[in-house]
Design a protein around this motif. Structure first.
Motif, PDB file in Angstrom:
ATOM      1  N   LEU A  90       4.675 -33.495  51.797  1.00 65.38           N
ATOM      2  CA  LEU A  90       3.781 -32.427  51.383  1.00 65.38           C
ATOM      3  C   LEU A  90       2.378 -32.700  51.915  1.00 65.38           C
ATOM      4  CD1 LEU A  90       4.863 -31.991  47.642  1.00 65.38           C
ATOM      5  CD2 LEU A  90       5.717 -30.785  49.664  1.00 65.38           C
ATOM      6  N   GLU A  91       1.779 -31.710  52.570  1.00 62.34           N
ATOM      7  CA  GLU A  91       0.429 -31.868  53.089  1.00 62.34           C
ATOM      8  C   GLU A  91      -0.586 -31.570  51.986  1.00 62.34           C
ATOM      9  OE1 GLU A  91      -0.236 -33.143  55.912  1.00 62.34           O
ATOM     10  OE2 GLU A  91       1.830 -33.131  56.671  1.00 62.34           O
ATOM     11  N   LYS A  92      -1.769 -32.136  52.122  1.00 70.56           N
ATOM     12  CA  LYS A  92      -2.791 -32.006  51.090  1.00 70.56           C
ATOM     13  C   LYS A  92      -3.176 -30.550  50.850  1.00 70.56           C
ATOM     14  CE  LYS A  92      -7.393 -33.636  49.730  1.00 70.56           C
ATOM     15  NZ  LYS A  92      -8.538 -34.522  50.082  1.00 70.56           N
ATOM     16  N   ASP A  93      -3.265 -29.763  51.904  1.00 68.79           N
ATOM     17  CA  ASP A  93      -3.724 -28.388  51.729  1.00 68.79           C
ATOM     18  C   ASP A  93      -2.765 -27.548  50.896  1.00 68.79           C
ATOM     19  OD1 ASP A  93      -1.815 -28.461  53.740  1.00 68.79           O
ATOM     20  OD2 ASP A  93      -2.701 -26.795  54.853  1.00 68.79           O
ATOM     21  N   VAL A  94      -1.440 -27.795  51.046  1.00 66.43           N
ATOM     22  CA  VAL A  94      -0.482 -27.013  50.256  1.00 66.43           C
ATOM     23  C   VAL A  94      -0.488 -27.456  48.796  1.00 66.43           C
ATOM     24  CG1 VAL A  94       0.985 -26.518  52.241  1.00 66.43           C
ATOM     25  CG2 VAL A  94       1.492 -28.519  50.824  1.00 66.43           C
ATOM     26  N   ILE A  95      -0.768 -28.743  48.560  1.00 65.05           N
ATOM     27  CA  ILE A  95      -0.887 -29.218  47.177  1.00 65.05           C
ATOM     28  C   ILE A  95      -2.107 -28.586  46.520  1.00 65.05           C
ATOM     29  CG2 ILE A  95      -1.276 -31.241  45.711  1.00 65.05           C
ATOM     30  CD1 ILE A  95       0.267 -32.904  47.753  1.00 65.05           C
ATOM     31  N   LEU A  96      -3.224 -28.544  47.253  1.00 69.49           N
ATOM     32  CA  LEU A  96      -4.447 -27.947  46.706  1.00 69.49           C
ATOM     33  C   LEU A  96      -4.260 -26.449  46.442  1.00 69.49           C
ATOM     34  CD1 LEU A  96      -7.198 -29.705  48.856  1.00 69.49           C
ATOM     35  CD2 LEU A  96      -6.583 -30.155  46.476  1.00 69.49           C
ATOM     36  N   GLN A  97      -3.519 -25.786  47.311  1.00 65.90           N
ATOM     37  CA  GLN A  97      -3.235 -24.371  47.089  1.00 65.90           C
ATOM     38  C   GLN A  97      -2.427 -24.167  45.816  1.00 65.90           C
ATOM     39  OE1 GLN A  97      -1.315 -22.856  50.625  1.00 65.90           O
ATOM     40  NE2 GLN A  97      -2.998 -23.491  51.954  1.00 65.90           N
ATOM     41  N   ALA A  98      -1.482 -25.070  45.571  1.00 71.28           N
ATOM     42  CA  ALA A  98      -0.635 -24.956  44.379  1.00 71.28           C
ATOM     43  C   ALA A  98      -1.430 -25.189  43.102  1.00 71.28           C
ATOM     44  CB  ALA A  98       0.526 -25.949  44.460  1.00 71.28           C
ATOM     45  N   VAL A  99      -2.259 -26.249  43.078  1.00 71.92           N
ATOM     46  CA  VAL A  99      -3.008 -26.542  41.849  1.00 71.92           C
ATOM     47  C   VAL A  99      -4.041 -25.448  41.584  1.00 71.92           C
ATOM     48  CG1 VAL A  99      -2.640 -29.034  42.013  1.00 71.92           C
ATOM     49  CG2 VAL A  99      -4.687 -28.038  43.038  1.00 71.92           C
ATOM     50  N   ASP A 100      -4.540 -24.845  42.645  1.00 75.75           N
ATOM     51  CA  ASP A 100      -5.491 -23.751  42.470  1.00 75.75           C
ATOM     52  C   ASP A 100      -4.784 -22.517  41.917  1.00 75.75           C
ATOM     53  OD1 ASP A 100      -8.183 -22.516  42.929  1.00 75.75           O
ATOM     54  OD2 ASP A 100      -7.020 -21.262  44.297  1.00 75.75           O
ATOM     55  N   LYS A 101      -3.615 -22.220  42.430  1.00 74.63           N
ATOM     56  CA  LYS A 101      -2.864 -21.041  41.995  1.00 74.63           C
ATOM     57  C   LYS A 101      -2.395 -21.164  40.556  1.00 74.63           C
ATOM     58  CE  LYS A 101       1.185 -18.226  43.129  1.00 74.63           C
ATOM     59  NZ  LYS A 101       2.305 -18.006  44.086  1.00 74.63           N
ATOM     60  N   TYR A 102      -1.945 -22.367  40.169  1.00 73.44           N
ATOM     61  CA  TYR A 102      -1.362 -22.549  38.837  1.00 73.44           C
ATOM     62  C   TYR A 102      -2.332 -23.165  37.832  1.00 73.44           C
ATOM     63  CZ  TYR A 102       2.987 -21.187  41.009  1.00 73.44           C
ATOM     64  OH  TYR A 102       3.955 -20.473  41.666  1.00 73.44           O
ATOM     65  N   GLY A 103      -3.556 -23.416  38.261  1.00 70.38           N
ATOM     66  CA  GLY A 103      -4.568 -23.900  37.331  1.00 70.38           C
ATOM     67  C   GLY A 103      -4.339 -25.304  36.821  1.00 70.38           C
ATOM     68  N   ASN A 104      -3.710 -26.146  37.623  1.00 68.08           N
ATOM     69  CA  ASN A 104      -3.470 -27.543  37.208  1.00 68.08           C
ATOM     70  C   ASN A 104      -4.770 -28.323  37.232  1.00 68.08           C
ATOM     71  OD1 ASN A 104      -0.839 -27.066  39.417  1.00 68.08           O
ATOM     72  ND2 ASN A 104      -0.477 -27.168  37.234  1.00 68.08           N
ATOM     73  N   ASP A 105      -4.968 -29.142  36.211  1.00 72.74           N
ATOM     74  CA  ASP A 105      -6.143 -30.021  36.223  1.00 72.74           C
ATOM     75  C   ASP A 105      -5.765 -31.474  36.483  1.00 72.74           C
ATOM     76  OD1 ASP A 105      -4.906 -30.501  33.808  1.00 72.74           O
ATOM     77  OD2 ASP A 105      -6.725 -30.345  32.589  1.00 72.74           O
ATOM     78  N   ALA A 106      -4.457 -31.742  36.665  1.00 74.59           N
ATOM     79  CA  ALA A 106      -4.009 -33.109  36.942  1.00 74.59           C
ATOM     80  C   ALA A 106      -2.723 -33.084  37.763  1.00 74.59           C
ATOM     81  CB  ALA A 106      -3.788 -33.877  35.646  1.00 74.59           C
ATOM     82  N   VAL A 107      -2.506 -34.170  38.483  1.00 69.39           N
ATOM     83  CA  VAL A 107      -1.283 -34.348  39.275  1.00 69.39           C
ATOM     84  C   VAL A 107      -0.644 -35.672  38.892  1.00 69.39           C
ATOM     85  CG1 VAL A 107      -0.316 -34.633  41.589  1.00 69.39           C
ATOM     86  CG2 VAL A 107      -2.190 -33.014  41.215  1.00 69.39           C
ATOM     87  N   ILE A 108       0.670 -35.652  38.656  1.00 68.56           N
ATOM     88  CA  ILE A 108       1.438 -36.878  38.404  1.00 68.56           C
ATOM     89  C   ILE A 108       2.335 -37.126  39.612  1.00 68.56           C
ATOM     90  CG2 ILE A 108       3.507 -37.687  37.189  1.00 68.56           C
ATOM     91  CD1 ILE A 108       2.222 -37.013  34.583  1.00 68.56           C
ATOM     92  N   ILE A 109       2.317 -38.360  40.105  1.00 66.54           N
ATOM     93  CA  ILE A 109       3.180 -38.747  41.229  1.00 66.54           C
ATOM     94  C   ILE A 109       3.992 -39.982  40.821  1.00 66.54           C
ATOM     95  CG2 ILE A 109       3.286 -39.496  43.634  1.00 66.54           C
ATOM     96  CD1 ILE A 109       0.634 -38.083  44.117  1.00 66.54           C
ATOM     97  N   SER A 110       5.307 -39.918  41.029  1.00 63.64           N
ATOM     98  CA  SER A 110       6.188 -41.045  40.688  1.00 63.64           C
ATOM     99  C   SER A 110       6.899 -41.564  41.933  1.00 63.64           C
ATOM    100  CB  SER A 110       7.233 -40.627  39.654  1.00 63.64           C
ATOM    101  OG  SER A 110       6.645 -40.387  38.402  1.00 63.64           O
ATOM    102  N   HIS A 111       7.104 -42.874  41.968  1.00 64.21           N
ATOM    103  CA  HIS A 111       7.828 -43.463  43.098  1.00 64.21           C
ATOM    104  C   HIS A 111       8.382 -44.840  42.733  1.00 64.21           C
ATOM    105  CE1 HIS A 111       4.624 -46.364  44.254  1.00 64.21           C
ATOM    106  NE2 HIS A 111       3.854 -45.453  43.681  1.00 64.21           N
ATOM    107  N   LEU A 112       9.320 -45.286  43.539  1.00 70.90           N
ATOM    108  CA  LEU A 112       9.954 -46.594  43.375  1.00 70.90           C
ATOM    109  C   LEU A 112       9.080 -47.681  43.972  1.00 70.90           C
ATOM    110  CD1 LEU A 112      12.735 -48.175  42.747  1.00 70.90           C
ATOM    111  CD2 LEU A 112      13.162 -47.861  45.177  1.00 70.90           C
ATOM    112  N   THR A 113       8.934 -48.806  43.261  1.00 76.59           N
ATOM    113  CA  THR A 113       8.189 -49.935  43.819  1.00 76.59           C
ATOM    114  C   THR A 113       9.074 -51.144  44.060  1.00 76.59           C
ATOM    115  OG1 THR A 113       7.559 -50.695  41.603  1.00 76.59           O
ATOM    116  CG2 THR A 113       6.034 -49.215  42.749  1.00 76.59           C
ATOM    117  N   GLY A 114      10.253 -51.181  43.468  1.00 75.75           N
ATOM    118  CA  GLY A 114      11.114 -52.337  43.683  1.00 75.75           C
ATOM    119  C   GLY A 114      12.514 -52.120  43.165  1.00 75.75           C
ATOM    120  N   LEU A 115      13.467 -52.732  43.853  1.00 73.84           N
ATOM    121  CA  LEU A 115      14.871 -52.700  43.440  1.00 73.84           C
ATOM    122  C   LEU A 115      15.473 -54.071  43.700  1.00 73.84           C
ATOM    123  CD1 LEU A 115      17.586 -51.436  42.657  1.00 73.84           C
ATOM    124  CD2 LEU A 115      17.787 -50.612  45.002  1.00 73.84           C
ATOM    125  N   ASP A 116      15.912 -54.723  42.636  1.00 67.90           N
ATOM    126  CA  ASP A 116      16.548 -56.030  42.760  1.00 67.90           C
ATOM    127  C   ASP A 116      17.942 -55.966  42.153  1.00 67.90           C
ATOM    128  OD1 ASP A 116      14.116 -57.192  43.727  1.00 67.90           O
ATOM    129  OD2 ASP A 116      13.405 -57.285  41.666  1.00 67.90           O
TER     130      ASP A 116
END
Length: 207
Positions: A90-116
């Motif tokens: 996802l490019e930054k501009d499309v994320i900014l367009q989405a938060v502007d359209k839907y009125g989001n005041d925060a973004v949550i991002i989740s990802h994997l850091t390790g697998l053992d």
């Protein structure tokens, strides 16, 4: 198989497809909060999960949105409001367009850091009746592939960002041990994240 399933869920990270067993234990191993923002809850969140397949991204994000809404927080899934490009980035501009359209005041991002993963050898208890009884029982058990088992430990990171300043408000690392169900793991991680965000008053608490 477990490692392969997990990797299919995360590109730079994330979660697997539909399994329905259990997870021995999930906990927050580390958290950080911006003290200046503690006590100033966000109200509307865009959820982004980084996955190697659109359906995996969508499934996890929908779980997150569902739990956020149950906690009284407005939320939308990026999978529902941002078309996924072929390279899944996802490019930054499309994320900014989405938060502007839907009125989001925060973004949550989740990802994997390790697998053992580690192989565990299950020992037998005491067998009575002579050494050959013990030998015979143990020999048969050792030949059984189920006598050896594999335990997976998964570490995930979730970050909460302010939309206007782009500053990190909260970061949490979770650790799940003896993972046998990715669906249950996801539910547990989301619940722990929301609980810690509420404790730090970064999400509204329900009365």
């Amino acid at each position: 198989l477990m490692r392969r399933s997990l990797i299919h869920w995360f590109v730079c990270a994330v979660f697997c497809s539909v399994l329905t067993v259990s997870c021995a234990g999930t906990r927050m191993s580390q958290t950080w909060v911006d003290e200046a923002r503690r006590g100033k809850p966000v109200s509307d969140v865009l959820v982004i999960v980084i996955a190697d397949k659109a359906k995996n991204r969508e499934a996890f994000e929908h779980k997150f949105v569902q739990q956020l809404k149950a906690a009284g927080v407005e939320a939308v899934s990026s999978a529902d409001v941002i078309p996924m490009p072929r390279d899944l980035k996802l490019e930054k501009d499309v994320i900014l367009q989405a938060v502007d359209k839907y009125g989001n005041d925060a973004v949550i991002i989740s990802h994997l850091t390790g697998l053992d993963k580690k192989e565990v050898f299950t020992r037998t208890g005491p067998i009575y009746g002579g050494y050959y009884n013990y030998y015979g029982y143990t020999f048969e058990a050792v030949q059984d592939p189920g006598f050896y088992s594999e335990i997976a430990t998964v570490r995930l990171e979730t970050n909460l960002y302010d939309v206007k300043t782009e500053q990190l408000l909260w970061s949490g690392q979770s650790q799940s041990e003896d993972v046998q169900s990715i669906n249950k793991l996801i539910d547990e991680v989301i619940a722990l994240v929301i609980k810690d965000l509420q404790k730090n008053k970064l999400l509204p608490t329900q009365s």
